[in-house]
Design a protein around this motif. Structure first.
Motif, mmCIF file in Angstrom:
data_model
loop_
_atom_site.group_PDB
_atom_site.id
_atom_site.type_symbol
_atom_site.label_atom_id
_atom_site.label_comp_id
_atom_site.label_asym_id
_atom_site.label_seq_id
_atom_site.Cartn_x
_atom_site.Cartn_y
_atom_site.Cartn_z
ATOM 1 N N ILE A 1 -10.452 0.925 5.061
ATOM 2 C CA ILE A 1 -9.957 1.877 4.064
ATOM 3 C C ILE A 1 -9.290 1.133 2.917
ATOM 4 O O ILE A 1 -9.503 1.455 1.738
ATOM 5 C CB ILE A 1 -8.974 2.873 4.710
ATOM 6 C CG1 ILE A 1 -9.672 3.671 5.808
ATOM 7 C CG2 ILE A 1 -8.379 3.801 3.653
ATOM 8 C CD1 ILE A 1 -8.748 4.553 6.609
ATOM 9 N N TYR A 2 -8.489 0.139 3.252
ATOM 10 C CA TYR A 2 -7.793 -0.658 2.242
ATOM 11 C C TYR A 2 -8.784 -1.331 1.296
ATOM 12 O O TYR A 2 -8.677 -1.228 0.074
ATOM 13 C CB TYR A 2 -6.916 -1.693 2.929
ATOM 14 C CG TYR A 2 -6.194 -2.635 1.999
ATOM 15 C CD1 TYR A 2 -4.875 -2.407 1.625
ATOM 16 C CD2 TYR A 2 -6.832 -3.772 1.496
ATOM 17 C CE1 TYR A 2 -4.219 -3.275 0.774
ATOM 18 C CE2 TYR A 2 -6.188 -4.640 0.643
ATOM 19 C CZ TYR A 2 -4.872 -4.387 0.281
ATOM 20 O OH TYR A 2 -4.242 -5.248 -0.577
ATOM 21 N N THR B 1 -10.855 1.145 -0.858
ATOM 22 C CA THR B 1 -10.025 1.759 -1.895
ATOM 23 C C THR B 1 -9.803 0.791 -3.045
ATOM 24 O O THR B 1 -9.931 1.151 -4.221
ATOM 25 C CB THR B 1 -8.663 2.189 -1.314
ATOM 26 O OG1 THR B 1 -8.863 3.164 -0.292
ATOM 27 C CG2 THR B 1 -7.766 2.777 -2.397
ATOM 28 N N GLN B 2 -9.484 -0.453 -2.719
ATOM 29 C CA GLN B 2 -9.276 -1.445 -3.770
ATOM 30 C C GLN B 2 -10.562 -1.702 -4.556
ATOM 31 O O GLN B 2 -10.527 -1.825 -5.787
ATOM 32 C CB GLN B 2 -8.760 -2.752 -3.162
ATOM 33 C CG GLN B 2 -8.260 -3.736 -4.215
ATOM 34 C CD GLN B 2 -7.565 -4.941 -3.598
ATOM 35 O OE1 GLN B 2 -8.212 -5.717 -2.912
ATOM 36 N NE2 GLN B 2 -6.269 -5.083 -3.861
ATOM 37 N N TRP C 1 0.820 -1.213 0.000
ATOM 38 C CA TRP C 1 0.000 0.000 0.000
ATOM 39 C C TRP C 1 0.852 1.261 0.000
ATOM 40 O O TRP C 1 0.578 2.230 -0.714
ATOM 41 C CB TRP C 1 -0.920 -0.031 1.219
ATOM 42 C CG TRP C 1 -1.628 1.246 1.567
ATOM 43 C CD1 TRP C 1 -1.117 2.320 2.232
ATOM 44 C CD2 TRP C 1 -2.998 1.575 1.280
ATOM 45 N NE1 TRP C 1 -2.071 3.303 2.392
ATOM 46 C CE2 TRP C 1 -3.239 2.862 1.814
ATOM 47 C CE3 TRP C 1 -4.038 0.899 0.645
ATOM 48 C CZ2 TRP C 1 -4.478 3.491 1.721
ATOM 49 C CZ3 TRP C 1 -5.275 1.519 0.555
ATOM 50 C CH2 TRP C 1 -5.488 2.804 1.085
ATOM 51 N N VAL D 1 -15.121 5.267 -0.410
ATOM 52 C CA VAL D 1 -13.920 5.199 0.433
ATOM 53 C C VAL D 1 -14.015 6.285 1.497
ATOM 54 O O VAL D 1 -14.344 7.435 1.187
ATOM 55 C CB VAL D 1 -12.632 5.398 -0.391
ATOM 56 C CG1 VAL D 1 -11.399 5.341 0.515
ATOM 57 C CG2 VAL D 1 -12.535 4.365 -1.493
ATOM 58 N N PHE E 1 0.071 4.963 -1.581
ATOM 59 C CA PHE E 1 -0.681 5.796 -0.651
ATOM 60 C C PHE E 1 0.054 5.918 0.683
ATOM 61 O O PHE E 1 0.870 5.058 1.017
ATOM 62 C CB PHE E 1 -2.065 5.187 -0.406
ATOM 63 C CG PHE E 1 -2.902 5.034 -1.643
ATOM 64 C CD1 PHE E 1 -3.440 6.143 -2.273
ATOM 65 C CD2 PHE E 1 -3.151 3.775 -2.181
ATOM 66 C CE1 PHE E 1 -4.212 6.011 -3.418
ATOM 67 C CE2 PHE E 1 -3.920 3.631 -3.313
ATOM 68 C CZ PHE E 1 -4.453 4.758 -3.946
ATOM 69 N N SER F 1 -7.091 7.767 -9.449
ATOM 70 C CA SER F 1 -8.363 7.538 -10.127
ATOM 71 C C SER F 1 -8.367 8.145 -11.523
ATOM 72 O O SER F 1 -8.713 7.480 -12.513
ATOM 73 C CB SER F 1 -9.514 8.128 -9.298
ATOM 74 O OG SER F 1 -9.610 7.507 -8.036
ATOM 75 N N LEU G 1 -5.445 9.573 -4.025
ATOM 76 C CA LEU G 1 -6.553 8.772 -4.535
ATOM 77 C C LEU G 1 -7.172 9.432 -5.764
ATOM 78 O O LEU G 1 -7.513 8.763 -6.743
ATOM 79 C CB LEU G 1 -7.600 8.580 -3.447
ATOM 80 C CG LEU G 1 -8.821 7.733 -3.827
ATOM 81 C CD1 LEU G 1 -8.398 6.339 -4.277
ATOM 82 C CD2 LEU G 1 -9.802 7.655 -2.661
#
Length: 291
Positions: free
Chosen positions: A160-161, A164-165, A25, A229, A29, A50, A46
């Motif tokens: 969060i992980y 986000t994924q 990660w 997220v 990030f 994106s 992020l």
């Protein structure tokens, strides 16, 4: 009969790594997001990841405009700020300007828009909308999904992980399912601000004043949410609006980008809310999607 006690080793909290600590990660990030500053860094990264992957999978820029990353098996592309592809470098500079407004807590919305006909600048082909808010003095970033999100506190890093994924996977899935862009395609980025806190003469680097216009998509267009997220300071939601068109005989002049199974890591609608907002767009208003 005698009994001998067996020694057992208990696992302490310090021995257990969460998903953020255990994987790679931190190559993309920040590993910690507890403070406002670190949370803001996460939101900016992020956002950059994106948009980078949207442009890559929509084949806007050539392969060499990106560096490679992966998030524990999920391949990602990152637009390089110092880019030999001039249009890609311009987009990267727009993001830097938007980050300035985000840090100052002026930014209300970021609209990432794709057009296909230069003669019809009011006809939007695709739009990706990010909405930002700042509760309690902290940054909150929302990509519109047609729902109001409740405040969340003390969110576990694993949450969060995973979210986000999931959001990044959704971007890959949705954009790969869209029809190829024609060679006439070009893009623009527009910002709206909170008028009650933003100086009237404020313009981040690369942006200038513009009038706000509501975007209308024809019936049958695609409107999809793409995940949620949230950290203790921020929330991010994704909405993709896109026209549904039949595949054209004409193919884009650039290579159609897709992700392969291998991975590598290299160093090198817009709705006006209660507070109102002023719209800005880049001084250079369009970027051709062909380098």
């Amino acid at each position: 009969m005698s009994c001998t006690g067996q020694k057992t080793r208990t696992t302490s909290k310090q021995d257990v790594k969460n998903l953020v600590q255990a994987g790679n990660w931190s190559r993309t990030f920040p590993a910690k997001m507890e403070t406002e500053t670190k949370s803001c860094v996460f939101v900016k990264k992020l956002l950059a990841v994106s948009i980078s992957n949207i442009t890559y999978l929509r084949s806007m820029f050539p392969e060499e405009a990106y560096s490679n990353r992966s998030m524990d098996g999920l391949p990602l592309k990152i637009l390089m700020e110092k880019n030999k592809c001039k249009p890609a470098a311009t987009l990267a500079s727009w993001l830097v300007g938007a980050f300035d407004a985000l840090e100052k807590r002026y930014l209300r919305e970021l609209l990432f828009i794709i057009y296909v006909d230069p003669a019809m600048p009011d006809k939007v082909h695709e739009m990706y909308t990010f909405k930002f808010s700042y509760p309690g003095g902290n940054v909150a970033c929302q990509m519109l999904q047609g729902e109001e999100r409740k405040e969340v506190e003390n969110i576990h890093p694993d949450t969060i992980y995973k979210s986000t994924q999931n959001l990044l996977r959704s971007i890959i899935s949705i954009t790969q399912g869209l029809s190829p862009l024609p060679t006439s395609a070009y893009l623009s980025m527009k910002l709206t601000y909170y008028d009650d806190v933003t100086p009237e003469d404020y313009e981040p680097a690369g942006f200038g004043p513009a009038e706000h216009q509501d975007v209308q998509f024809p019936l049958g267009s695609l409107h999809l949410g793409s995940g949620d997220v949230a950290t203790s300071h921020h929330s991010v939601k994704l909405r993709v609006d896109a026209m549904q068109v039949e595949h054209s005989v004409e193919q884009p002049s650039m290579v159609t980008n897709t992700y392969s199974a291998t991975e590598s890591d290299s160093e090198p609608r817009a709705n006006v809310g209660d507070a109102g907002g002023t719209l800005r767009h880049p001084v250079i208003t369009t970027i051709s999607c062909t380098c």
